[in-house]
Design a protein around this motif. Structure first.
Motif, PDB file in Angstrom:
ATOM      1  N   HIS A 276       0.836  -1.454   0.631  1.00 30.34           N
ATOM      2  CA  HIS A 276       0.139  -0.048   0.062  1.00 30.34           C
ATOM      3  C   HIS A 276       1.016   1.394  -0.658  1.00 30.34           C
ATOM      4  O   HIS A 276       0.540   2.702  -0.608  1.00 30.34           O
ATOM      5  N   LEU A 277       1.896   1.519   0.538  1.00 30.20           N
ATOM      6  CA  LEU A 277       2.923   2.339   0.607  1.00 30.20           C
ATOM      7  C   LEU A 277       3.866   2.361  -1.086  1.00 30.20           C
ATOM      8  O   LEU A 277       3.480   3.852  -1.546  1.00 30.20           O
ATOM      9  N   SER A 278       3.586   1.530  -1.963  1.00 32.49           N
ATOM     10  CA  SER A 278       3.945   1.202  -3.012  1.00 32.49           C
ATOM     11  C   SER A 278       2.238   2.003  -4.335  1.00 32.49           C
ATOM     12  O   SER A 278       2.809   2.185  -5.259  1.00 32.49           O
ATOM     13  N   TYR A 279       1.630   1.703  -3.541  1.00 27.25           N
ATOM     14  CA  TYR A 279      -0.189   2.458  -4.149  1.00 27.25           C
ATOM     15  C   TYR A 279       0.174   4.352  -3.618  1.00 27.25           C
ATOM     16  O   TYR A 279      -0.411   4.723  -4.765  1.00 27.25           O
ATOM     17  N   LEU A 280       0.998   4.641  -2.790  1.00 22.08           N
ATOM     18  CA  LEU A 280       0.462   6.039  -2.474  1.00 22.08           C
ATOM     19  C   LEU A 280       1.502   6.442  -3.414  1.00 22.08           C
ATOM     20  O   LEU A 280       1.036   7.423  -3.946  1.00 22.08           O
ATOM     21  N   LEU A 281       2.848   6.122  -3.968  1.00 25.03           N
ATOM     22  CA  LEU A 281       3.388   7.047  -4.219  1.00 25.03           C
ATOM     23  C   LEU A 281       2.655   7.943  -5.328  1.00 25.03           C
ATOM     24  O   LEU A 281       4.138   8.392  -5.694  1.00 25.03           O
ATOM     25  N   PRO A 282       2.531   6.670  -6.679  1.00 26.29           N
ATOM     26  CA  PRO A 282       2.063   7.545  -7.366  1.00 26.29           C
ATOM     27  C   PRO A 282       1.394   9.230  -7.191  1.00 26.29           C
ATOM     28  O   PRO A 282       2.021   9.679  -8.209  1.00 26.29           O
ATOM     29  N   TYR A 283       0.814   8.758  -6.495  1.00 27.01           N
ATOM     30  CA  TYR A 283       0.501  10.156  -5.803  1.00 27.01           C
ATOM     31  C   TYR A 283       0.607  11.254  -5.502  1.00 27.01           C
ATOM     32  O   TYR A 283      -0.111  12.688  -5.104  1.00 27.01           O
ATOM     33  N   LEU A 284       2.138  11.303  -4.701  1.00 33.01           N
ATOM     34  CA  LEU A 284       2.180  12.143  -4.080  1.00 33.01           C
ATOM     35  C   LEU A 284       3.559  12.846  -5.266  1.00 33.01           C
ATOM     36  O   LEU A 284       4.055  12.765  -6.223  1.00 33.01           O
ATOM     37  N   ILE A 285       3.325  14.542  -4.353  1.00 33.89           N
ATOM     38  CA  ILE A 285       4.004  15.252  -5.230  1.00 33.89           C
ATOM     39  C   ILE A 285       5.102  16.215  -4.784  1.00 33.89           C
ATOM     40  O   ILE A 285       6.377  16.830  -5.371  1.00 33.89           O
ATOM     41  N   ASP A 286       5.908  16.113  -3.031  1.00 39.93           N
ATOM     42  CA  ASP A 286       6.641  15.721  -3.200  1.00 39.93           C
ATOM     43  C   ASP A 286       8.034  14.859  -2.933  1.00 39.93           C
ATOM     44  O   ASP A 286       7.903  13.975  -2.337  1.00 39.93           O
ATOM     45  N   PRO A 287       9.319  15.459  -4.050  1.00 39.78           N
ATOM     46  CA  PRO A 287      10.413  14.588  -4.477  1.00 39.78           C
ATOM     47  C   PRO A 287      11.068  14.174  -3.408  1.00 39.78           C
ATOM     48  O   PRO A 287      11.235  13.035  -3.377  1.00 39.78           O
ATOM     49  N   ILE A 288      10.946  14.626  -1.777  1.00 41.94           N
ATOM     50  CA  ILE A 288      11.630  14.562  -1.043  1.00 41.94           C
ATOM     51  C   ILE A 288      10.776  13.270  -0.545  1.00 41.94           C
ATOM     52  O   ILE A 288      11.711  11.770   0.016  1.00 41.94           O
ATOM     53  N   HIS A 289       9.231  13.028   0.258  1.00 35.24           N
ATOM     54  CA  HIS A 289       8.755  11.977   0.354  1.00 35.24           C
ATOM     55  C   HIS A 289       8.926  10.672  -0.753  1.00 35.24           C
ATOM     56  O   HIS A 289       9.270   9.242  -0.650  1.00 35.24           O
ATOM     57  N   ILE A 290       8.860  11.190  -1.920  1.00 36.17           N
ATOM     58  CA  ILE A 290       8.985   9.454  -3.290  1.00 36.17           C
ATOM     59  C   ILE A 290       9.992   9.160  -2.646  1.00 36.17           C
ATOM     60  O   ILE A 290      10.365   7.931  -2.779  1.00 36.17           O
ATOM     61  N   GLN A 291      11.967  10.010  -2.731  1.00 34.62           N
ATOM     62  CA  GLN A 291      12.653   9.655  -2.896  1.00 34.62           C
ATOM     63  C   GLN A 291      12.949   8.475  -1.249  1.00 34.62           C
ATOM     64  O   GLN A 291      13.459   7.830  -1.535  1.00 34.62           O
ATOM     65  N   LYS A 292      12.520   8.994  -0.192  1.00 35.39           N
ATOM     66  CA  LYS A 292      12.731   8.264   0.868  1.00 35.39           C
ATOM     67  C   LYS A 292      11.576   7.240   1.030  1.00 35.39           C
ATOM     68  O   LYS A 292      12.354   5.818   1.116  1.00 35.39           O
ATOM     69  N   TYR A 293      10.505   6.952   0.150  1.00 33.72           N
ATOM     70  CA  TYR A 293       9.548   5.839   0.498  1.00 33.72           C
ATOM     71  C   TYR A 293      10.650   5.154  -1.129  1.00 33.72           C
ATOM     72  O   TYR A 293      10.855   3.937  -0.387  1.00 33.72           O
ATOM     73  N   THR A 294      10.604   4.914  -1.731  1.00 36.04           N
ATOM     74  CA  THR A 294      11.382   4.379  -2.932  1.00 36.04           C
ATOM     75  C   THR A 294      12.801   4.043  -1.828  1.00 36.04           C
ATOM     76  O   THR A 294      13.281   2.527  -2.067  1.00 36.04           O
ATOM     77  N   LEU A 295      14.077   4.682  -1.543  1.00 39.71           N
ATOM     78  CA  LEU A 295      14.672   3.878  -0.663  1.00 39.71           C
ATOM     79  C   LEU A 295      14.304   3.369  -0.123  1.00 39.71           C
ATOM     80  O   LEU A 295      15.150   2.463   0.335  1.00 39.71           O
ATOM     81  N   PHE A 296      13.368   3.589   1.147  1.00 38.60           N
ATOM     82  CA  PHE A 296      13.000   2.745   2.016  1.00 38.60           C
ATOM     83  C   PHE A 296      12.774   1.417   1.636  1.00 38.60           C
ATOM     84  O   PHE A 296      12.502   0.178   2.298  1.00 38.60           O
TER      85      PHE A 296
END
Length: 454
Positions: A276-296
């Motif tokens: 569900h974190l990966s389901y969230l990622l496409p809707y995020l607009i903040d690049p810092i959070h996108i990078q943070k979750y991807t690296l996690f």
């Protein structure tokens, strides 16, 4: 010797997802019952969604599972409670998104109608979905699932004969209740549920399971997409941030609060969170959070790939931060392996790569060249994968190796090599081949081809 650089086109994570999904179906799917062996019934609904996620990336004969499961199971196969029903609802929706069988969509909608009719009540905690028909407990997961199910059904409202805002209105009603219920604590983690006393309901301060932090993320993402209310994304990010900060080991690897003593229900929770974190990622607009979750997600997938897979049966265990030398501990089963499949697919969804060793998983099947020819090779039966890889490591001419692990645990190794017959290891057999390199696989099931990268 073939060298693969960091820009190679081999999608190792998708390959790991393929071999994991294939083993789950070929070795552990019960075609008679339509559910997976050694899983609780609700978990098989969850695994159905995981399989559908895999099949959304790669066409595979495994798709037969959808129709077989539909025929062999009914609406209430998951169990006796309303959360059980909804895992299957989400599974059927994801199956429908891959294989446009209208029966899957209708089954999902039928389950939803029963929940609306039987589960929403205001007699306890002034609203929300109760846990079970005979238990009025308002818990987090049942209501998070209802939010997510409502939004997943929203695009199909007209097809299902509902008004265009029917499912959206239920989602808004659910979220308004959930947000005001107090079930999200001051740390932005979601506890198990609410205690009720004379209809005064308060957070029960019970365990903050990882899946409670996960399912809410996709529901909020889809609700944001429908309403453009950016506050919903902020709340989702706060919950995800709190999970990464507080429900992990010191090295950032996800940890279920019950570890090391989790029961069969809890074994699946971490996979649900990362999905569900990966389901969230496409809707995020903040690049810092996108990078943070991807690296996690990458960090967790690398840890699992390096330490968690048992060479005796190809299953993955509970501990994603396995620091022991035993990767075949007793926690492993189909549920923990399905959870790892979710982790691999979460990386695929981010379009990122992981590389974990000097042998890259080229794909499922025997190692071949473009003409489907085989290299000369050393082969041996009844050998472990560790011995197979160690022997390949020690052969200076080894280009690749393929390893077959049957459902009964028997292993067969074939090392594709430029070395001549005189260098055949003791106890191995040399076979002449026509190819001089390895570029592809032939998709033979339960066999993995690994390509040397240095």
């Amino acid at each position: 010797m073939m060298i693969i650089d960091e820009n190679n086109s081999i999608n190792e994570t998708l390959n790991w997802a393929e071999v994991t999904a294939t083993r789950l179906v070929i070795c552990y799917y019960n075609e008679t019952s339509g559910i997976w062996l050694n899983e609780l019934a609700w978990q098989s609904g969850n695994t159905l969604e995981s399989l559908a996620n895999f099949l959304s990336h790669l066409d595979s004969p495994l798709k037969y599972v959808f129709n077989n499961t539909f025929i062999k199971t009914g609406m209430f196969i998951g169990g006796d409670c309303f959360d059980d029903y909804q895992w299957w609802l989400l599974g059927w929706l994801q199956a429908y998104s891959v294989d446009q069988n209208i029966n899957y969509l209708h089954r999902a909608a039928d389950i939803y109608d029963i929940i609306v009719d039987k589960a929403w009540n205001v007699t306890q905690c002034s609203g929300g979905i109760q846990w079970c028909p005979t238990n009025g407990y308002k818990n987090a997961i049942t209501n998070e699932l209802f939010l997510s199910c409502s939004m997943r059904l929203h695009p199909y409202a007209t097809i299902l004969g509902k008004s265009s805002t029917y499912y959206l209105n239920w989602a808004l009603k659910e979220w308004q209740w959930f947000e005001n219920s107090g079930i999200i604590n001051a740390d932005y983690l979601i506890n198990d549920g609410l205690n009720s006393n004379d209809n005064i309901c308060v957070n029960n301060n019970q365990t903050t399971w990882t899946y409670n932090q996960g399912v809410i993320l996709s529901g909020l993402a889809l609700l944001y997409n429908a309403t453009n209310n950016k506050t919903l994304l902020n709340i989702a990010q706060n919950i995800a941030d709190a999970t990464i900060q507080k429900l992990t080991y010191s090295n950032g690897i996800l940890k279920e609060p019950c570890e090391p003593n989790c029961d069969n229900d809890q074994k699946l929770f971490k996979g649900i969170f990362v999905r569900h974190l990966s389901y969230l990622l496409p809707y995020l607009i903040d690049p810092i959070h996108i990078q943070k979750y991807t690296l996690f997600l990458q960090q967790n997938a690398i840890s699992v790939s390096m330490t968690n897979r048992c060479e005796l049966d190809g299953l993955f265990g509970l501990f994603w931060n396995n620091t022991s030398i035993n990767n075949c501990d007793s926690t492993r089963d189909t549920a923990t392996t399905s959870s790892v499949l979710d982790l691999f697919l979460s990386i695929v969804n981010t379009q990122q790569q992981i590389t974990t060793s000097n042998w890259i998983l080229l794909g499922m099947g025997n190692c071949m060249d473009d003409q489907n020819f085989s290299m000369s090779n050393f082969y041996k039966n009844d050998v472990t994968e560790n011995i197979c890889r160690t022997t390949a490591d020690n052969d200076i001419g080894a280009i690749a190796y393929d390893y077959e692990l049957k459902c009964n645990g028997n292993g067969f190794c074939r090392i594709r090599t430029l070395s001549d017959r005189s260098l055949t290891p003791t106890g191995w057999t040399y076979e002449v081949g026509n190819a001089i390199t390895v570029t592809r696989t032939n998709k033979i099931i339960l066999t993995n081809c690994y390509l040397r990268t240095n």
